[in-house]
Enzyme design. Structure first.
Site, PDB file in Angstrom:
ATOM      1  N   GLY A 173       2.615  -5.371   7.618  1.00  0.00           N
ATOM      2  CA  GLY A 173       1.626  -6.139   6.872  1.00  0.00           C
ATOM      3  C   GLY A 173       0.495  -6.559   7.796  1.00  0.00           C
ATOM      4  N   SER A 174      -0.133  -7.658   7.458  1.00  0.00           N
ATOM      5  CA  SER A 174      -1.311  -8.077   8.216  1.00  0.00           C
ATOM      6  C   SER A 174      -0.927  -8.665   9.574  1.00  0.00           C
ATOM      7  CB  SER A 174      -2.080  -9.122   7.412  1.00  0.00           C
ATOM      8  OG  SER A 174      -1.253 -10.243   7.196  1.00  0.00           O
ATOM      9  N   GLU A 187       4.634  -3.767  12.299  1.00  0.00           N
ATOM     10  CA  GLU A 187       3.577  -2.760  12.072  1.00  0.00           C
ATOM     11  C   GLU A 187       2.438  -3.528  11.431  1.00  0.00           C
ATOM     12  OE1 GLU A 187       3.620   0.249  12.999  1.00  0.00           O
ATOM     13  OE2 GLU A 187       5.721   0.844  13.152  1.00  0.00           O
ATOM     14  N   LEU A 188       1.384  -3.795  12.191  1.00  0.00           N
ATOM     15  CA  LEU A 188       0.354  -4.729  11.716  1.00  0.00           C
ATOM     16  C   LEU A 188      -0.963  -4.016  11.431  1.00  0.00           C
ATOM     17  CD1 LEU A 188       1.383  -7.556  14.207  1.00  0.00           C
ATOM     18  CD2 LEU A 188       2.238  -7.128  11.901  1.00  0.00           C
ATOM     19  N   LYS A 213      12.371  -7.770   1.250  1.00  0.00           N
ATOM     20  CA  LYS A 213      11.440  -8.554   0.435  1.00  0.00           C
ATOM     21  C   LYS A 213      10.200  -7.694   0.246  1.00  0.00           C
ATOM     22  CE  LYS A 213       8.156 -10.927   0.312  1.00  0.00           C
ATOM     23  NZ  LYS A 213       6.933 -10.612  -0.479  1.00  0.00           N
ATOM     24  N   PRO A 214      10.111  -6.974  -0.900  1.00  0.00           N
ATOM     25  CA  PRO A 214       8.930  -6.139  -1.117  1.00  0.00           C
ATOM     26  C   PRO A 214       7.706  -6.999  -1.437  1.00  0.00           C
ATOM     27  CG  PRO A 214      10.382  -6.057  -3.032  1.00  0.00           C
ATOM     28  CD  PRO A 214      11.080  -6.919  -2.014  1.00  0.00           C
ATOM     29  N   ALA A 215       6.536  -6.402  -1.324  1.00  0.00           N
ATOM     30  CA  ALA A 215       5.294  -7.122  -1.638  1.00  0.00           C
ATOM     31  C   ALA A 215       5.302  -7.576  -3.092  1.00  0.00           C
ATOM     32  CB  ALA A 215       4.102  -6.212  -1.385  1.00  0.00           C
ATOM     33  N   CYS A 259      -3.159   1.358   6.933  1.00  0.00           N
ATOM     34  CA  CYS A 259      -3.429   0.727   8.240  1.00  0.00           C
ATOM     35  C   CYS A 259      -3.912   1.754   9.258  1.00  0.00           C
ATOM     36  CB  CYS A 259      -2.213  -0.032   8.725  1.00  0.00           C
ATOM     37  SG  CYS A 259      -0.724   0.955   8.659  1.00  0.00           S
ATOM     38  N   GLU A 264     -10.727  -5.090   9.684  1.00  0.00           N
ATOM     39  CA  GLU A 264     -10.164  -3.994   8.894  1.00  0.00           C
ATOM     40  C   GLU A 264     -10.799  -4.038   7.501  1.00  0.00           C
ATOM     41  OE1 GLU A 264      -5.925  -4.415   8.652  1.00  0.00           O
ATOM     42  OE2 GLU A 264      -5.617  -2.271   8.568  1.00  0.00           O
ATOM     43  N   GLU A 314       8.377   3.390  14.219  1.00  0.00           N
ATOM     44  CA  GLU A 314       9.158   3.792  13.049  1.00  0.00           C
ATOM     45  C   GLU A 314       9.123   5.308  12.930  1.00  0.00           C
ATOM     46  OE1 GLU A 314       7.496   1.208   9.894  1.00  0.00           O
ATOM     47  OE2 GLU A 314       9.331   0.070  10.138  1.00  0.00           O
ATOM     48  N   ASN A 336       0.799  -1.231   0.000  1.00  0.00           N
ATOM     49  CA  ASN A 336       0.000   0.000   0.000  1.00  0.00           C
ATOM     50  C   ASN A 336       0.831   1.281   0.000  1.00  0.00           C
ATOM     51  OD1 ASN A 336       0.765  -0.434   2.624  1.00  0.00           O
ATOM     52  ND2 ASN A 336      -1.183   0.192   3.522  1.00  0.00           N
TER      53      ASN A 336
HETATM   54  P1  ADP Z   1      -1.462  -7.518   2.943  1.00  0.00           P
HETATM   55  O1  ADP Z   1      -2.756  -8.008   3.481  1.00  0.00           O
HETATM   56  O2  ADP Z   1      -1.187  -6.085   3.124  1.00  0.00           O
HETATM   57  O3  ADP Z   1      -1.145  -8.006   1.561  1.00  0.00           O
HETATM   58  P2  ADP Z   1       0.361  -9.433   4.016  1.00  0.00           P
HETATM   59  O4  ADP Z   1       0.669  -9.566   5.455  1.00  0.00           O
HETATM   60  O5  ADP Z   1      -0.306 -10.574   3.339  1.00  0.00           O
HETATM   61  O6  ADP Z   1      -0.428  -8.087   3.932  1.00  0.00           O
HETATM   62  O7  ADP Z   1       1.658  -9.105   3.177  1.00  0.00           O
HETATM   63  C1  ADP Z   1       2.644  -8.186   3.582  1.00  0.00           C
HETATM   64  C2  ADP Z   1       3.994  -8.698   3.142  1.00  0.00           C
HETATM   65  O8  ADP Z   1       4.215  -9.958   3.763  1.00  0.00           O
HETATM   66  C3  ADP Z   1       4.128  -8.955   1.647  1.00  0.00           C
HETATM   67  O9  ADP Z   1       5.455  -8.632   1.266  1.00  0.00           O
HETATM   68  C4  ADP Z   1       3.891 -10.438   1.529  1.00  0.00           C
HETATM   69  O10 ADP Z   1       4.519 -11.029   0.409  1.00  0.00           O
HETATM   70  C5  ADP Z   1       4.564 -10.920   2.795  1.00  0.00           C
HETATM   71  N1  ADP Z   1       4.115 -12.230   3.272  1.00  0.00           N
HETATM   72  C6  ADP Z   1       2.895 -12.794   3.174  1.00  0.00           C
HETATM   73  N2  ADP Z   1       2.895 -14.013   3.759  1.00  0.00           N
HETATM   74  C7  ADP Z   1       4.143 -14.222   4.241  1.00  0.00           C
HETATM   75  C8  ADP Z   1       4.795 -15.275   4.972  1.00  0.00           C
HETATM   76  N3  ADP Z   1       4.152 -16.367   5.331  1.00  0.00           N
HETATM   77  N4  ADP Z   1       6.102 -15.122   5.278  1.00  0.00           N
HETATM   78  C9  ADP Z   1       6.765 -14.003   4.939  1.00  0.00           C
HETATM   79  N5  ADP Z   1       6.218 -12.979   4.277  1.00  0.00           N
HETATM   80  C10 ADP Z   1       4.930 -13.074   3.933  1.00  0.00           C
END
Ligand code: ADP
Length: 486
Positions: free
Chosen positions: A236-237, A258-259, A180-182, A292, A389, A466, A157
């Site tokens: 992330g989540s 940061e969740l 490791k970007p999304a 978030c 959310e 952060e 995002n």
């Molecule tokens: P969103 O719901 O914002 O996509 P995620 O938590 O699924 O949030 O993803 C955030 C980041 O975490 C992304 O870079 C995604 O590739 C990574 N990710 C998702 N699952 C895993 C996992 N099991 N281990 C490591 N990274 C992960």
């Protein structure tokens, strides 16, 4: 894509200063969420490439550590200048891969760059301390030293700012990183790495491992398992954060998380109506509701409720929905079809339980990942939106009677990231802000993030902060020296 400066576009991952293209059919695709257009095919890295990247980072660390804070700061400042100079291209890239309107993408470049400048300075202030000794012959002091190799996993995002908010303090603290970007938005991260290289940041200090959603699991597991990685910073989540925290337990890694959030936005009867509506529009609809800290539950006191929702609905109906690259677009697409289905299901759940749709309430008729900006009233605690959310352009309004009720409902969440309060009563503003179970509170404002303030959550919204001077601490360890000077 409109990114004019195509030399920022890479279809390779970055390990130890080498741009490594995809091997055979180990590739994954990046698409524009507004048009579905294929933007790039990138290496689908796994455990082997991740281990290679960790090794490259570990190799680069000793020399990077030897640099003075001043030298590291100068390199970060050069990176900062290059990021700002490339604003147009970076913004086009952000809009292409994550969908947000160009004006917001440009604002993200400025916001993301501000962390680089801030930590370029802050790295020079990684002070230790001297401690008055309880024994006459002893001298006690502390050093603040870098954690070492850091793993950084970021969401889609804010493809640029989430990277710089972690990399800048890490590098300023003389750590090295494997990022490791999304999977949805790796191109901006790679463009940032190109600029870092151009700024003179040495090979191996920043490594970028790209991978598909399926490969994220193996990459994450490898980063967590490897004892050379001393810290994980994740945005992330909550679900994935919980999993990563468990995976880091065996090697006791330092963690920043940061969740998810479920921000309450509370408007009292005595609030400035215009300001509250403006604040709600910003806090709710920025990035199509996909941040978030987006207002997830709007609690509006009964005396101002009807005027507030009427004004809000009128403004929301005027929002132009479309491709973020088109002029005047206020709301872009959601990131993918799954996000669209989730928003649809949450609204359907609320409507089935009696919520009223004042505007929007459905996906765009012309198709694509677009959801109409929506205002719902008549919300109750039993509805899923009260707990989950939304991550979409939906403003659900709950009516409340008094302060105690607003606080009870606002705090009734497993999350605790941001909250917003609108009132003209200073005492109430402070009382409510102190009682809210969140890491951040906006008082009479819907926008709170900047590089100088500590961003982060409590409860299941995360660990650590952060930005600000606290952001540097996340990448430093305290070493205590006890000297017998007798
Ligand atoms: P969103 O719901 O914002 O996509 P995620 O938590 O699924 O949030 O993803 C955030 C980041 O975490 C992304 O870079 C995604 O590739 C990574 N990710 C998702 N699952 C895993 C996992 N099991 N281990 C490591 N990274 C992960």
């Amino acid at each position: 894509m409109q990114a004019g400066n195509t030399d920022l576009l890479r279809s390779a991952c970055l390990i130890g200063g080498d741009w490594l293209p995809a091997q055979g059919d180990k590739v994954f695709a990046v698409h524009n969420p507004a048009s579905g257009q294929l933007l790039a095919q990138l290496p689908d890295c796994g455990a082997a490439e991740t281990r290679q990247a960790i090794a490259a980072a570990a190799l680069a660390w000793p020399a990077w550590r030897q640099r003075t804070a001043h030298e590291r700061g100068a390199l970060l400042k050069r990176w900062h200048a290059l990021i700002l100079a490339a604003t147009d291209d970076l913004a086009a890239l952000i809009t292409a891969e994550c969908g947000k309107p160009l004006a917001e993408a440009r604002a993200e470049v400025a916001y993301g760059a501000s962390f680089v400048e801030w930590f370029a300075e802050e790295g020079k202030r990684a002070y230790g301390e001297t401690i008055p000794s309880p024994q006459p012959a002893r001298r006690l002091l502390t050093l603040r030293q870098p954690v070492g190799v850091c793993a950084v996993i970021t969401p889609w995002n804010f493809p640029l700012a989430m990277i710089t908010r972690k990399l800048a303090p890490a590098l300023a603290a003389s750590c090295v990183v494997v990022a490791k970007p999304a999977e949805q938005t790796p191109l901006t991260a790679l463009a940032l790495a190109v600029l870092a290289e151009r700024a003179g940041i040495p090979a191996g200090v920043i490594n970028v491992v790209t991978g598909s959603a399926a490969s994220a699991v193996a990459i994450g597991q490898t980063l967590c398992d490897d004892p050379r990685v001393r810290k994980l910073s994740f945005t992330g989540s909550t679900e994935v954060g919980r999993r990563l925290m468990a995976q880091c337990a065996p090697s006791i890694k330092k963690l920043s998380l940061e969740l998810g959030g479920n921000a309450p936005f509370i408007v009292f009867d005595d609030a400035d109506l215009d300001a509250a509506v403006e604040g709600a529009l910003l806090a709710k609809f920025r990035n199509a509701g996909q941040t978030c800290v987006c207002a997830n539950r709007l609690y509006v006191q009964q005396g101002i409720h009807d005027r507030f929702v009427a004004r809000l609905a009128e403004r929301v109906q005027a929002f132009k929905l479309g491709d973020g690259a088109a002029p005047d677009t206020a709301i872009g697409p959601l990131i993918d079809a799954a996000a669209l289905s989730k928003v649809e299901a949450l609204v359907a759940d609320a409507v089935a339980a009696g919520a009223r749709v004042l505007s929007g309430g459905q996906r765009r008729a012309e198709g694509g990942n677009f959801y109409l900006p929506t205002v719902l009233t008549g919300m109750t605690r039993a509805m899923r939106i009260a707990r989950e959310e939304i991550f979409g352009p939906v403003a659900p309004v709950f009516r409340f009677a008094d302060e105690a009720e607003a606080l009870t409902q606002a705090n009734d969440s497993e999350y605790g990231l941001a909250a917003y309060v609108y009132t003209r009563d200073l005492n109430r503003a402070l009382r409510v802000a102190e009682a809210l179970e969140t890491g951040m509170v906006g008082i009479n404002t819907g926008i709170i993030s900047n590089e100088v303030a500590p961003f982060g959550g409590i409860k299941q919204s995360g660990i650590g902060r952060e930005g600000s001077r606290h952001g540097l601490d996340e990448y430093l360890e305290i070493k205590y020296l006890c000297i017998d000077a007798g």
